[in-house]
Design an enzyme around this catalytic site. Structure first.
Site, PDB file in Angstrom:
ATOM      1  N   LYS A 199       0.661  -1.425  -0.132  1.00 16.14           N
ATOM      2  CA  LYS A 199       0.187   0.058   0.047  1.00 16.14           C
ATOM      3  C   LYS A 199       0.556   1.215   0.066  1.00 16.14           C
ATOM      4  O   LYS A 199       1.420   1.798   1.581  1.00 16.14           O
ATOM      5  CB  LYS A 199      -0.662   0.153   1.615  1.00 16.14           C
ATOM      6  CG  LYS A 199      -1.784   0.555   0.988  1.00 16.14           C
ATOM      7  CD  LYS A 199      -1.288   2.144   1.230  1.00 16.14           C
ATOM      8  CE  LYS A 199      -2.799   3.349   0.958  1.00 16.14           C
ATOM      9  NZ  LYS A 199      -1.794   4.865   1.004  1.00 16.14           N
ATOM     10  N   GLY A 212       7.230   5.533   8.002  1.00 18.28           N
ATOM     11  CA  GLY A 212       6.261   6.543   7.826  1.00 18.28           C
ATOM     12  C   GLY A 212       6.053   6.883   9.342  1.00 18.28           C
ATOM     13  O   GLY A 212       6.660   7.573  10.562  1.00 18.28           O
ATOM     14  N   SER A 213       4.795   8.458   9.543  1.00 17.09           N
ATOM     15  CA  SER A 213       5.401   8.818  10.775  1.00 17.09           C
ATOM     16  C   SER A 213       5.021   8.258  11.959  1.00 17.09           C
ATOM     17  O   SER A 213       4.166   7.131  11.838  1.00 17.09           O
ATOM     18  CB  SER A 213       3.940  10.472  10.600  1.00 17.09           C
ATOM     19  OG  SER A 213       2.870   9.655  11.002  1.00 17.09           O
ATOM     20  N   THR A 214       6.063   8.252  13.272  1.00 19.25           N
ATOM     21  CA  THR A 214       5.308   7.556  14.135  1.00 19.25           C
ATOM     22  C   THR A 214       4.009   7.648  14.614  1.00 19.25           C
ATOM     23  O   THR A 214       3.993   7.160  15.518  1.00 19.25           O
ATOM     24  CB  THR A 214       5.619   8.839  15.144  1.00 19.25           C
ATOM     25  OG1 THR A 214       7.425   8.225  14.631  1.00 19.25           O
ATOM     26  CG2 THR A 214       6.132   8.166  16.807  1.00 19.25           C
ATOM     27  N   GLY A 253       2.449   4.614  12.579  1.00 21.26           N
ATOM     28  CA  GLY A 253       2.970   3.909  13.161  1.00 21.26           C
ATOM     29  C   GLY A 253       2.211   2.776  14.412  1.00 21.26           C
ATOM     30  O   GLY A 253       2.556   1.646  14.549  1.00 21.26           O
ATOM     31  N   GLU A 293       9.712   2.066  10.799  1.00 19.63           N
ATOM     32  CA  GLU A 293      10.762   3.194  10.358  1.00 19.63           C
ATOM     33  C   GLU A 293      10.160   4.016  10.123  1.00 19.63           C
ATOM     34  O   GLU A 293       9.415   4.674   9.582  1.00 19.63           O
ATOM     35  CB  GLU A 293      11.934   2.663   9.080  1.00 19.63           C
ATOM     36  CG  GLU A 293      12.708   3.210   8.960  1.00 19.63           C
ATOM     37  CD  GLU A 293      12.781   4.519   8.436  1.00 19.63           C
ATOM     38  OE1 GLU A 293      12.816   5.786   9.567  1.00 19.63           O
ATOM     39  OE2 GLU A 293      12.421   5.312   7.465  1.00 19.63           O
ATOM     40  N   CYS A 307      13.879  11.690   6.620  1.00 20.89           N
ATOM     41  CA  CYS A 307      14.116  10.972   8.105  1.00 20.89           C
ATOM     42  C   CYS A 307      15.572  10.949   8.466  1.00 20.89           C
ATOM     43  O   CYS A 307      15.004  11.644  10.097  1.00 20.89           O
ATOM     44  CB  CYS A 307      12.703   9.710   8.609  1.00 20.89           C
ATOM     45  SG  CYS A 307      13.793   8.485   7.512  1.00 20.89           S
ATOM     46  N   GLU A 345       9.770  16.305  14.168  1.00 23.77           N
ATOM     47  CA  GLU A 345       9.617  16.702  13.075  1.00 23.77           C
ATOM     48  C   GLU A 345       9.002  17.676  12.013  1.00 23.77           C
ATOM     49  O   GLU A 345       7.752  17.240  12.182  1.00 23.77           O
ATOM     50  CB  GLU A 345       9.846  15.110  12.781  1.00 23.77           C
ATOM     51  CG  GLU A 345      10.195  14.818  10.779  1.00 23.77           C
ATOM     52  CD  GLU A 345       9.931  12.843  10.643  1.00 23.77           C
ATOM     53  OE1 GLU A 345      11.113  12.265  10.166  1.00 23.77           O
ATOM     54  OE2 GLU A 345       8.619  12.588  10.615  1.00 23.77           O
TER      55      GLU A 345
END
Length: 489
Positions: free
Chosen positions: A183, A236-238, A241, A258, A297, A395
């Protein structure tokens, strides 16, 4: 020319979608193509295709899998001339980045894991004499630990390097004998969809690789929640995640996450003793502006400088930022291209405005470039930043560097460790041994000493909110496996 309407890639063929959404070129704001909008039935069909293909693919010999992966690399390389323009138009990457670090890196990842497919997967364990118990008779017992494929892997990727990130997941997953449902990020999924055709041409069996797309979170959420998905690999973003981890935990899926970063570049006081070290520090920090507009990142977005050298480094970075050409990514002279979307540009600008409100100083940048159309943000350097400011903690994912002064080495390390993230930090020193000692005190998954260069075989991943697990090299291959113990008498 009317923009193409794409279908999902499921079971080795295109599956038409009931609805589509527009994929927009960040430099021109024109529609590049129309990506399919996945519903629950599409995700289910992709997972079922992967499950049905798993048995045969997982039993394919390692050399057989290696041969297919090598052919995928060949076909992908042969189609580079067609794919680079599409990839550039949907990502907004400069021609330098798109041509040298998108397709070629993806090709190399398939070649690397073609080699990985034939790496030893069995670790023999020394025989042990075992006494008889009510469980079984005694004797000399042998054993081995064997790496087995996980099963069906859901790969969810970020927008900054769509094909590279996907190859970094799919290649080791296939090498281990898994099947995949991908995806891609909603902003730029078109090249990833075409990877299905590449794989079919290379001889990958139908159903081993599938792609579904969507403009929102629904497709990814359905993939993560699907009971027949055994592992989720996400970049992707925390925030996303953590949501994936919560959902995956309900069905005990293996996860590889990650996530975000807030890289610190610590310039030690002794760096001024070696001009080349100081130049390396400026170049590394400047990559936040010069490399894909800071949409990476691992970028060293915080530069930590001893107070005695602070203004010198600020002045040098200001000159560097002002020298960079902002503009159309198709132009060979362009260094800083657009951000991926208007929403991301607005987000970056909000961070800069917030820094001003909190008392920071904008040294250069901070204003939207006079470029239309396109989602551009100027290379921005923010000084007089304190560690507690939002721009020093969160970030930003754009061309923004914050400069923080420190007085002692201990303070620099405390500042570097003082965010929720821990993905990639950097240490610049005239004494590599000293830099090594500093690296040992940093709570981060990766440390660059006097360089922003990468090593392709290192384990890549983060501490704290920057993720769980490691990819890269053999570490990435093992991430897509389960260990099975086999015991015999």
């Amino acid at each position: 020319m009317t923009p193409q309407r794409y279908g999902h890639w499921i079971g080795g063929q295109w599956r038409q979608a009931e609805a589509h959404y527009a994929v927009v070129n960040p430099a021109t704001e024109e529609t590049v193509g129309h990506a399919p909008e996945a519903g629950p039935a599409d995700v289910d069909a992709a997972v079922r295709a992967a499950r049905e293909a798993y048995g045969a693919w997982s039993r394919t010999s390692p050399r057989g899998r290696a041969a297919v992966l090598e052919r995928i690399a060949d076909v992908l390389a042969s189609r580079s001339a067609d794919l680079v323009p599409l990839l550039q138009s949907e990502t907004g990457a400069t021609i330098r980045v798109a041509s040298s670090m998108q397709i070629p890196t993806a090709v190399e990842r398939f070649r690397r894991y073609a080699r990985g497919a034939v790496e030893p997967d069995t670790l023999p364990l020394a025989p042990q004499p075992v006494r008889a118990t009510p469980l079984a008779a005694g004797g000399l017992i042998g054993a081995a630990a064997v790496r087995r494929p996980v099963g069906v892997v859901g790969c969810i990727t970020s927008y900054n390097f769509p094909l590279v990130n996907l190859a970094g997941k799919v290649a080791p997953a296939l090498a281990m004998g898994n099947t995949v449902v991908a995806k891609p990020a909603q902003q730029d999924p078109l090249t990833c969809l075409l990877l299905g055709e590449v794989m079919k041409e290379a001889g990958l069996p139908d159903g081993v690789f599938n792609v579904v797309t969507g403009s929102g979170a629904a497709a990814g959420e359905a993939l993560v929640a699907h009971p027949d998905v055994d592992m989720v690999s996400f970049t992707g973003s925390t925030a996303v995640g953590k949501a994936i981890a919560r959902s995956a935990g309900t069905t005990m899926k293996r996860t590889l996450l990650e996530l975000g970063g807030k890289g610190a570049a610590i310039v030690l006081r002794d760096a001024e003793a070696d001009a080349s070290v100081l130049r390396s520090a400026i170049s590394a920090v400047g990559s936040t502006w010069a490399f894909h507009s800071g949409q990476i990142c691992t970028a060293p977005t915080r530069v930590l400088v001893h107070r005695d050298q602070y203004e010198l480094v600020i002045t040098t970075l200001e000159q560097y930022a002002r020298s960079l050409t902002i503009g159309d990514p198709v132009d060979n002279s362009t260094v800083v291209g657009p951000l991926i979307s208007a929403a991301q540009r607005d987000r970056v600008e909000a961070f800069v405005a917030g820094a001003l409100d909190q008392g920071a100083r904008i040294v250069t940048g901070g204003q939207r470039p006079d470029l239309k159309p396109g989602f551009y943000a100027a290379p921005t350097l923010i000084a007089d930043v304190t560690p507690d400011m939002t721009v020093a903690q969160e970030e930003i994912f754009g061309p923004v560097v914050v400069a923080i002064a420190y007085d002692t080495e201990d303070e620099a390390i405390e500042i570097a460790n003082g965010t929720p993230y821990g993905l990639y930090d950097y240490v610049f020193s005239a004494d590599p041994g000293r830099a090594w000692a500093v690296a040992a005190r940093l709570r981060t998954g990766n440390v660059g000493i006097n360089t922003a260069q990468r090593h392709p075989e290192t384990p890549f991943g983060g501490f704290k909110d920057s993720g769980v697990g490691r990819d890269g090299g053999s570490f990435g291959l093992h991430a897509y496996s389960e260990l099975q113990a086999v015991v015999w008498s």
